[in-house]
Design an enzyme around this catalytic site. Structure first.
Site, PDB file in Angstrom:
ATOM      1  N   GLU A 262       2.874  -3.929 -11.140  1.00  0.00           N
ATOM      2  CA  GLU A 262       1.495  -4.671 -11.091  1.00  0.00           C
ATOM      3  C   GLU A 262       1.029  -4.124  -9.769  1.00  0.00           C
ATOM      4  O   GLU A 262       1.353  -4.446  -8.641  1.00  0.00           O
ATOM      5  CB  GLU A 262       1.601  -6.033 -10.880  1.00  0.00           C
ATOM      6  CG  GLU A 262       2.732  -6.769 -12.104  1.00  0.00           C
ATOM      7  CD  GLU A 262       1.783  -6.955 -13.599  1.00  0.00           C
ATOM      8  OE1 GLU A 262       0.616  -6.541 -13.546  1.00  0.00           O
ATOM      9  OE2 GLU A 262       2.153  -7.476 -14.364  1.00  0.00           O
TER      10      GLU A 262
ATOM     11  N   CYS B  29      -4.933  -9.341  -6.036  1.00  0.00           N
ATOM     12  CA  CYS B  29      -5.094  -8.070  -6.633  1.00  0.00           C
ATOM     13  C   CYS B  29      -6.343  -8.030  -7.719  1.00  0.00           C
ATOM     14  O   CYS B  29      -7.026  -6.908  -7.979  1.00  0.00           O
ATOM     15  CB  CYS B  29      -3.870  -7.475  -7.207  1.00  0.00           C
ATOM     16  SG  CYS B  29      -3.045  -9.081  -8.436  1.00  0.00           S
TER      17      CYS B  29
ATOM     18  N   GLU C  39      -9.475  -0.686  -2.531  1.00  0.00           N
ATOM     19  CA  GLU C  39      -9.254  -2.162  -2.513  1.00  0.00           C
ATOM     20  C   GLU C  39      -9.222  -2.402  -1.067  1.00  0.00           C
ATOM     21  O   GLU C  39      -8.447  -1.836  -0.113  1.00  0.00           O
ATOM     22  CB  GLU C  39      -7.912  -2.081  -3.092  1.00  0.00           C
ATOM     23  CG  GLU C  39      -7.348  -3.648  -2.996  1.00  0.00           C
ATOM     24  CD  GLU C  39      -5.997  -3.794  -3.767  1.00  0.00           C
ATOM     25  OE1 GLU C  39      -5.044  -3.008  -3.514  1.00  0.00           O
ATOM     26  OE2 GLU C  39      -6.051  -4.504  -4.853  1.00  0.00           O
TER      27      GLU C  39
HETATM   28  P1  NAP Z   1       3.150  -2.967  -0.545  1.00  0.00           P
HETATM   29  O1  NAP Z   1       2.950  -2.545   1.021  1.00  0.00           O
HETATM   30  O2  NAP Z   1       2.862  -2.161  -1.706  1.00  0.00           O
HETATM   31  O3  NAP Z   1       4.159  -3.913  -0.560  1.00  0.00           O
HETATM   32  C1  NAP Z   1       4.715  -4.481  -1.584  1.00  0.00           C
HETATM   33  C2  NAP Z   1       6.469  -4.605  -1.536  1.00  0.00           C
HETATM   34  O4  NAP Z   1       6.985  -3.452  -1.825  1.00  0.00           O
HETATM   35  C3  NAP Z   1       6.809  -5.440  -0.247  1.00  0.00           C
HETATM   36  O5  NAP Z   1       8.003  -6.139  -0.459  1.00  0.00           O
HETATM   37  C4  NAP Z   1       7.159  -4.223   0.507  1.00  0.00           C
HETATM   38  O6  NAP Z   1       8.144  -4.525   1.502  1.00  0.00           O
HETATM   39  C5  NAP Z   1       7.864  -3.279  -0.413  1.00  0.00           C
HETATM   40  N1  NAP Z   1       7.899  -1.826  -0.017  1.00  0.00           N
HETATM   41  C6  NAP Z   1       7.078  -1.123   0.685  1.00  0.00           C
HETATM   42  N2  NAP Z   1       7.528   0.018   0.674  1.00  0.00           N
HETATM   43  C7  NAP Z   1       8.339   0.090  -0.037  1.00  0.00           C
HETATM   44  C8  NAP Z   1       9.101   1.399  -0.658  1.00  0.00           C
HETATM   45  N3  NAP Z   1       9.105   2.787  -0.147  1.00  0.00           N
HETATM   46  N4  NAP Z   1       9.921   1.290  -1.645  1.00  0.00           N
HETATM   47  C9  NAP Z   1      10.349   0.053  -2.308  1.00  0.00           C
HETATM   48  N5  NAP Z   1       9.645  -1.049  -1.701  1.00  0.00           N
HETATM   49  C10 NAP Z   1       8.613  -0.775  -0.736  1.00  0.00           C
HETATM   50  O7  NAP Z   1       1.640  -4.220  -0.860  1.00  0.00           O
HETATM   51  P2  NAP Z   1       1.525  -5.412  -0.086  1.00  0.00           P
HETATM   52  O8  NAP Z   1       0.654  -4.869   1.049  1.00  0.00           O
HETATM   53  O9  NAP Z   1       2.630  -6.198   0.351  1.00  0.00           O
HETATM   54  O10 NAP Z   1       0.633  -6.269  -0.912  1.00  0.00           O
HETATM   55  C11 NAP Z   1      -0.670  -5.988  -1.455  1.00  0.00           C
HETATM   56  C12 NAP Z   1      -0.970  -5.086  -2.426  1.00  0.00           C
HETATM   57  O11 NAP Z   1      -0.299  -5.659  -3.803  1.00  0.00           O
HETATM   58  C13 NAP Z   1      -2.538  -4.770  -2.977  1.00  0.00           C
HETATM   59  O12 NAP Z   1      -2.505  -3.417  -3.330  1.00  0.00           O
HETATM   60  C14 NAP Z   1      -2.484  -5.538  -4.208  1.00  0.00           C
HETATM   61  O13 NAP Z   1      -3.423  -5.197  -5.303  1.00  0.00           O
HETATM   62  C15 NAP Z   1      -1.127  -5.605  -4.862  1.00  0.00           C
HETATM   63  N6  NAP Z   1      -0.893  -6.784  -5.692  1.00  0.00           N
HETATM   64  C16 NAP Z   1      -1.070  -6.595  -7.057  1.00  0.00           C
HETATM   65  C17 NAP Z   1      -0.776  -7.563  -7.904  1.00  0.00           C
HETATM   66  C18 NAP Z   1      -0.689  -7.495  -9.561  1.00  0.00           C
HETATM   67  O14 NAP Z   1      -0.394  -8.316  -9.941  1.00  0.00           O
HETATM   68  N7  NAP Z   1      -1.361  -6.496  -9.594  1.00  0.00           N
HETATM   69  C19 NAP Z   1      -0.502  -9.002  -7.443  1.00  0.00           C
HETATM   70  C20 NAP Z   1      -0.391  -9.004  -5.843  1.00  0.00           C
HETATM   71  C21 NAP Z   1      -0.770  -7.926  -5.008  1.00  0.00           C
HETATM   72  P3  NAP Z   1       7.629  -4.700   2.937  1.00  0.00           P
HETATM   73  O15 NAP Z   1       7.070  -5.887   2.887  1.00  0.00           O
HETATM   74  O16 NAP Z   1       8.879  -4.694   3.810  1.00  0.00           O
HETATM   75  O17 NAP Z   1       6.498  -3.641   3.651  1.00  0.00           O
END
Ligand code: NAP
Ligand code: MG
Length: 504
Positions: free
Chosen positions: A258, A292, A393
């Site tokens: 997602e 999101c 975004e």
């Molecule tokens: P993110 O940076 O992609 O991080 C999401 C998760 O992935 C965190 O737990 C992060 O850990 C982990 N992560 C980061 N790098 C990784 C890697 N190389 N391998 C495995 N895991 C890794 O996203 P965010 O900044 O937390 O959240 C915002 C984003 O989420 C936005 O783009 C939003 O649109 C999206 N979102 C989508 C939905 C949906 O349902 N479609 C819902 C909510 C949010 P760390 O925290 O340690 O970095």
């Protein structure tokens, strides 16, 4: 300063420090103060958790339990979660900056409701599905059995930590899988607290549900790549989603993603503006725009454009920006300084691109809360769909309002995006709204509303907004493999298909 909540890793039914002994602190976005200290799981800890989940799964202690019993245990946990609603809401407010009203009514309450509905749905659909009898090439009877994948890992983002974890843990556990969850580094507390509730409940055998907070680069990468994991469920950015797919590919894991969005919210010329205008602000500003599926591109007919902008500005300026834990607050803080800086940078980009900043675009100073990351609800007029503020975004309280001449143009621009997650159509004429809804390439469209997530409906993205679906029966199916069992109905050898073909 309030109490600092402390959590260790939950592995194999036991709380344990990280192998490295490291911990990390999490802060309250409303104050910048430390509210949590959590063990920092590294690769070694994740491997231990995965092995515990593998052992639990392979033993059959959970996967072979009758469906009704698994669902009933989840129901019992739901009763406990209901008692803990207020406390969980407080944690989500302090750790993730959810306004207390939103946490109480939406993010926590809905998460708890989704947990119950998932348990019930899994019980209702059962394990078997009939398959029509086939006489060709030989008489057979068959059945389809839905079986759990095995070990599932979940990686969640910081915006809706509790409910996005429930969307994964609920269907995974209901269908007999075992799970390891890694919450985001900014916001691990509600997931860690959920782990504690699970552990103390004694309803789930050791190893069935494990929580390992830690960094994405170490704990996250291990969860996405470890050969003992059968399925990875990820919610987060599109950029990291691509990486997860790569990490999962050498061992060909099942993946659900997602990801990001830049959703289109279309006002038709017969919309009831008294609800469409506040509704469009709700679509963008709920949780300070950190959702999101936020409707961050609002399409308005040229004939209504000036009136809509004026009314939006007036409403946006009346919103109360303040600490998440205060009941009067409409708009809470951004989660972290990094996110604050990103939002501010995009506002500068919008101005440089020639969009007209009609309100907001700056920090809000909240007396006594200098350490918080407050930003004014921001609206850009005269945005064109090709501008970066309409394509990328931002994940903050920034609304881009785009003028359109014909509905055809609005649909074309709505679809001109790499994303397809949410969307809205506002009209007094429902059949007319539906013809527009059908043509938007996106996973969810709200007609005359926004953001409402039903536990019975699927949620997920088209295009680069994701793969697979969460919630409802569709979400449950993502945690089940499909096994076909073919039962031959030809008792004599000379009736067998292979006899006729191979003469054996
Ligand atoms: P993110 O940076 O992609 O991080 C999401 C998760 O992935 C965190 O737990 C992060 O850990 C982990 N992560 C980061 N790098 C990784 C890697 N190389 N391998 C495995 N895991 C890794 O996203 P965010 O900044 O937390 O959240 C915002 C984003 O989420 C936005 O783009 C939003 O649109 C999206 N979102 C989508 C939905 C949906 O349902 N479609 C819902 C909510 C949010 P760390 O925290 O340690 O970095
Ligand atoms: Mg991040």
């Amino acid at each position: 300063m309030g109490d600092v909540r402390e959590y260790q890793l939950l592995i194999d039914g036991q709380f344990a420090p990280a192998a490295s002994g490291e911990t990390f602190e999490t802060t309250d976005p409303s104050t910048g103060e430390v509210v949590g200290r959590v063990s920092k799981g590294g690769r070694e800890d994740v491997r231990r958790a995965i092995e515990a989940a593998r052992k639990a799964f392979d033993s059959g202690v959970w996967s072979d339990m009758p469906q009704a019993e698994r669902s009933s245990r989840m129901h019992k946990l739901w009763e406990i979660l209901q008692q803990r609603l207020m406390d969980l809401s407080q944690i989500e407010a302090e750790d993730a900056g959810h306004t207390i009203r939103m946490a109480n009514l939406f993010s926590i309450a809905l998460g708890v409701e989704h947990w119950r509905v998932t348990a019930d749905l899994a019980n209702k659909v059962g394990e078997y599905e009939p398959v029509e009898t086939s006489e060709m090439p030989a008489l057979s009877w068959g059945l389809v059995r839905r079986e759990p994948y095995g070990v599932c890992s979940a990686i969640t983002p910081w915006n809706f930590p509790f409910i996005l974890m429930i969307w994964k843990a609920g269907p995974a556990l209901a269908t007999g899988n075992c799970m390891v969850v890694k919450p985001a580094t900014y916001t691990p507390l509600s997931t860690a607290e959920f782990g504690k509730i699970v552990q103390e409940s004694d309803l789930f055998p050791p190893g069935v549900f494990n929580v390992v907070p830690g960094s994405g680069g170490a704990a996250g990468e291990e969860l996405a790549s470890n050969p003992l994991v059968d399925k990875v469920a990820f919610t987060g950015s599109t950029e990291v989603g691509r990486r997860i797919m790569q990490l999962a590919s050498p061992t060909v894991k099942k993946v659900t993603l997602e990801l990001g969005g830049k959703s289109a919210n279309i006002l038709l010329d017969d919309a009831d503006l008294d609800s469409a205008i506040p509704g469009s602000l709700f679509a963008t500003f709920l949780h300070t725009g950190q959702i999101c599926h936020s409707g961050t591109r609002c399409f308005v007919p040229a004939s209504l454009y000036d009136e809509v902008i004026a009314r939006m500005v007036e409403l946006a300026e009346g919103l109360k920006v303040g600490p998440a834990t205060e009941f009067e607050t409409d708009i809470g803080p951004l989660v972290h300084r990094t996110q604050f800086d990103t939002v501010d940078r995009y506002v500068q980009i919008g101005i440089e691109e020639g969009a007209k900043l009609v309100t907001g675009g700056e920090r809000v100073n909240v007396p006594g809360h200098d350490g918080g990351f407050y930003y004014k609800p921001t609206i850009f007029a005269d945005v064109t769909n090709s501008m970066r503020i309409a394509q990328e975004e931002i994940f903050g309280p920034v609304l881009s309002v785009i003028k359109y001449d014909s509905v055809e143009d609005a649909i074309q621009m709505a679809n001109d995006s790499i994303y397809g997650l949410g969307g809205g159509v506002w009209s007094r004429d429902i059949p007319r709204a539906l013809t527009v809804a059908k043509r938007i390439r996106t996973g969810t469209v709200w007609v005359n509303d926004y953001h409402l997530l039903s536990a019975y409906a699927p949620f997920g993205g088209y295009k680069q907004s994701g793969v697979g679906r969460e919630t409802g029966i569709w979400g449950i199916r993502e945690y089940q493999q499909t096994k076909y069992i073919h039962v031959d109905q030809t008792p004599r050898k000379d009736q067998k298909f292979w006899y006729q073909i191979a003469g054996l």
